[in-house]
Every structure is written in C-alpha cells, then in structure tokens.
Design an enzyme around this catalytic site. Sequence first.
Site, mmCIF file in Angstrom:
data_model
loop_
_atom_site.group_PDB
_atom_site.id
_atom_site.type_symbol
_atom_site.label_atom_id
_atom_site.label_comp_id
_atom_site.label_asym_id
_atom_site.label_seq_id
_atom_site.Cartn_x
_atom_site.Cartn_y
_atom_site.Cartn_z
ATOM 1 N N HIS A 190 -7.595 9.790 1.853
ATOM 2 C CA HIS A 190 -6.582 8.886 2.407
ATOM 3 C C HIS A 190 -6.249 9.202 3.867
ATOM 4 C CE1 HIS A 190 -2.403 7.168 2.679
ATOM 5 N NE2 HIS A 190 -3.009 6.208 1.999
ATOM 6 N N HIS A 219 -2.014 8.980 -6.839
ATOM 7 C CA HIS A 219 -2.350 7.932 -7.818
ATOM 8 C C HIS A 219 -2.518 8.474 -9.237
ATOM 9 C CE1 HIS A 219 -2.816 4.837 -4.753
ATOM 10 N NE2 HIS A 219 -3.202 5.850 -3.988
ATOM 11 N N ASP A 267 -4.139 15.751 -3.393
ATOM 12 C CA ASP A 267 -3.152 14.675 -3.305
ATOM 13 C C ASP A 267 -3.195 13.910 -4.634
ATOM 14 O OD1 ASP A 267 -1.852 12.266 -2.935
ATOM 15 O OD2 ASP A 267 -2.539 12.007 -0.873
ATOM 16 N N GLU A 283 -8.251 13.904 -2.808
ATOM 17 C CA GLU A 283 -7.329 13.200 -3.708
ATOM 18 C C GLU A 283 -7.817 13.468 -5.125
ATOM 19 O OE1 GLU A 283 -6.767 8.951 -2.728
ATOM 20 O OE2 GLU A 283 -7.571 9.456 -0.775
HETATM 21 C C1 LIG Z 1 -3.663 8.982 -1.677
HETATM 22 C C2 LIG Z 1 -2.374 8.641 -1.002
HETATM 23 N N1 LIG Z 1 -1.665 9.623 -0.421
HETATM 24 C C3 LIG Z 1 -0.515 9.370 0.203
HETATM 25 C C4 LIG Z 1 -0.003 8.102 0.265
HETATM 26 C C5 LIG Z 1 1.270 7.874 1.006
HETATM 27 O O1 LIG Z 1 2.358 7.847 0.140
HETATM 28 P P1 LIG Z 1 3.717 7.144 0.598
HETATM 29 O O2 LIG Z 1 3.516 5.689 0.394
HETATM 30 O O3 LIG Z 1 4.773 7.739 -0.253
HETATM 31 O O4 LIG Z 1 3.901 7.472 2.043
HETATM 32 C C6 LIG Z 1 -0.716 7.039 -0.329
HETATM 33 C C7 LIG Z 1 -0.263 5.646 -0.329
HETATM 34 O O5 LIG Z 1 0.554 5.094 0.111
HETATM 35 C C8 LIG Z 1 -1.933 7.316 -0.965
HETATM 36 O O6 LIG Z 1 -2.641 6.335 -1.511
#
Ligand SMILES: Cc1ncc(COP(=O)(O)O)c(C=O)c1O
Length: 407
Positions: free
Chosen positions: A142, A220, A217, A188
């Site tokens: 991401h 999801h 991360d 992720e």
């Molecule tokens: C894999 C991933 N990490 C981080 C984020 C960011 O999260 P947030 O929307 O809370 O900033 C997202 C999506 O928005 C994401 O898909």
Amino acid sequence: MPNKPELQEDVSAEHQWVCSRLESVRSKGLWRGLRRFDDGQIYTEAGGRQVINFSGNDYLGLRHNPALLAACADAVNESGVGSGASRLLSGTKRQHLECEAELEEWSASPALVLGSGYLANLALLSTFADRSSVILLDRLAHASLLDGAQLSRAKMMRFQHNDVNSLEDMLRKVRESDSAKRVLVVTESIFSMDGDIAPLRDMSELCARYGAQLVVDEAHAVGVFGDKGTGLCSEMGISELVPYRTATFSKSLASYGGFVLARREACDLLVNSARQFIYDTALPPHIVSTAAYAVRMLADSPELGSTLLEKSAFFRNALHSAGVPAGGDAHIVPLILGSSETALKFADALLSRGVLAVAIRPPTVPEGTARVRFSLSLTHSEQQLRDAVQVVREVVEHTGIQPLERP
Ligand SMILES: Cc1ncc(COP(=O)(O)O)c(C=O)c1O
C-alpha cells in the site's frame, strides 16, 4: 516607487501550470473525479439510483449498527466533538487509554492509537528505520507503506509480490554486504487491491534466519481473520514472531483511526519520536470510544469474519462458474482488466446495471493491471451476490471485455 508586481499574469501562469498537470493526468486516462454516493446500509445512491455497493470497506456492515450508533451518540454527548489537543498535550482522554487497553486485551499485545492507518504506517516505518537501515517492501504494498519507507530515508528495495524466493535473495545480498545492518521486511497480510494472502509464516522464518524485523499491515485482515478478528498473524499463530503490526479502525471496525500493535517499549518509542503521533491532534474521544466498542463487538461475535469469508467464497466460485476469472483469496475480489480505459468502461457498464465496483487504475495498481475490485460485506445478501454475478456476465457479453487470468 517600485513597480507594481504583475499579479494577474503570475496567477494565470500558475493556473496554466495546474491545468497542464491536470491535462497530463486526463490524457493518460487517469482522471479522478469525486462522485457522490449517499448510502443506506445496503444500497448506495449513485446519481439518483440505488446500486449495490461493492466499493466500500465496511466489511462487517457495522457502520450503521444500532448498538454502535448508540455508543457513538452517547460518547459524543459525553465528550464533545473533538479532543482539543495532541496526545502529548491535553489530547489523551480516558477514551484513548480505554481504547488502547481494549486493543491490548483483544490482541494480547500493547497498542498505540494514531490518527489513521496511513499515519500509523508513516509513524512506524519512519521511527523503526533510518538512513542506515534497509527496508524490503513487497512490490504491491500500500502507498502508506511506500511513503513511510521513503520518509524513513532507509535504502529501499522491492521484492516480487508475495514471493519468498525474491525476498530471500534480497535478504542474502543485504547480509553478504553487511551482517549488522538493521533490516525491516514490510508487507500487507491481505493485499488491498489483489485480495491475496501474504506467506507470512515463511516470511517470518526468513526474518528470523536473516535477523530482519517483520512489519505487517493488517488493515484488511482485522475483523476477518484470526481469533476474534485479530488478523492473519494471529490466524497463522505467528503474532509473537511479528514485532510490528499496524491496522485501521476505518474498515471492519467501521469508524476512523489507526493503531500499532507492538511491544510496550516500541509504543513508548513511537510516543517519543514519531512526528505523526506527536504533531497530530488526538482523535476525537467519541471516535476512539466507538472504535473500542467495535473491537468489543468483534470479541463478542467471533463468527463474523468466517461468515464473510463464506460469502466471499460463494461469490468467487459463482464468478468462476460463469467463466469469469476472479482474483483474491478472501473478501476482496478483483477482476483484472488491463488498461485504464478498459477498466473504466467495464465499471461504467456495471454501474449502469446497478452494481458499483469502481475502476482501480495506476498508480494505485501497476500499469496494465487496471481492474474493478469487489469488496464484500456482511450486508450483501446471497441474492445480491447472485445478481452481481449475473450483471458481470452481462457486461462481459455486452462489452466483449473478458477479465484476465490472475497475473
Ligand atoms: C493496506 C492499507 N493500509 C493502510 C491504509 C490506510 O488506512 P486509513 O484509511 O485508516 O488511513 C489502507 C486504506 O485505506 C490500506 O488499504
């Protein structure tokens, strides 16, 4: 008297620069405009019509959950609309500490709440890596992870997506040149645009072997995988081997904000050095209080994630039976279409038939892999999933666009 500056001319030169940048975006088929989608719980209104929404991240359908709404309303009445300060000034309220305690009980790991998942990733990578470190990042990770890696100024290398051989090659090279270097491996757990699962167990073993730290991360995966929705690391039984996990309240947990799961001292280091924590106003107390309530709901209803995965398998299998190659391993189901124009055409054809699955184009996904992405939610009924498959079928027939096999 000095000459009066030619303000009008400057402004118009600036305006032309802006317009030429926009034109370049438009000419590549990458124009993004804001469209309005007012929603009820299941359908979204697009241009005055009710369409089934497959472009949200409210995976568990909690955004309009009556108990969560009531908890949020009570909390806002009690605590006001904002926190009034950053966490290290007077912004840390009872609700922030309760939320962190709730996260700790739920995940069995100390937790720190930050302004968003995006900020959590920036904070984590820029705190735990520096100019003298190496970050090995999955090629499809991401944007927030990429930005965090860049911000840290570490040397960054991208390994092939979900490819442990490619990762091991890099780890070996790094270790051959410097056995003591600090190395972070970043991925992720469920990929946001591909919906596939990272080989986290193998990655954690490689990290142990090469003395690297794994950062996962779980944006999801939280709510969907793992005991009480605690994520894929917990599902795979490797949480103890992953020193840094991040996630968000904005998807399964239905509200807003981000968090890091790490050892207590690592959380303390973030508090002491992460600029995204120190210089950002604390989340409003009612938001963290609502998030904590949603975490409790996950703990109390451990079947939510597996029910969503069953729905997702039903949908993916139905697409396959209809001859449509659908990607992903879980609740994110991409149909890879190729060019941006093709993806836009496909998404428009879906929308005109009542199905909202927005086109995802570069730079969000690599060139040549533009797609429509279906995000499934517990709010989708089996009938809606059948209807959506039928619509995809019609669109394939009508446009002659055939989704591509998984790259
Ligand atoms: C894999 C991933 N990490 C981080 C984020 C960011 O999260 P947030 O929307 O809370 O900033 C997202 C999506 O928005 C994401 O898909």
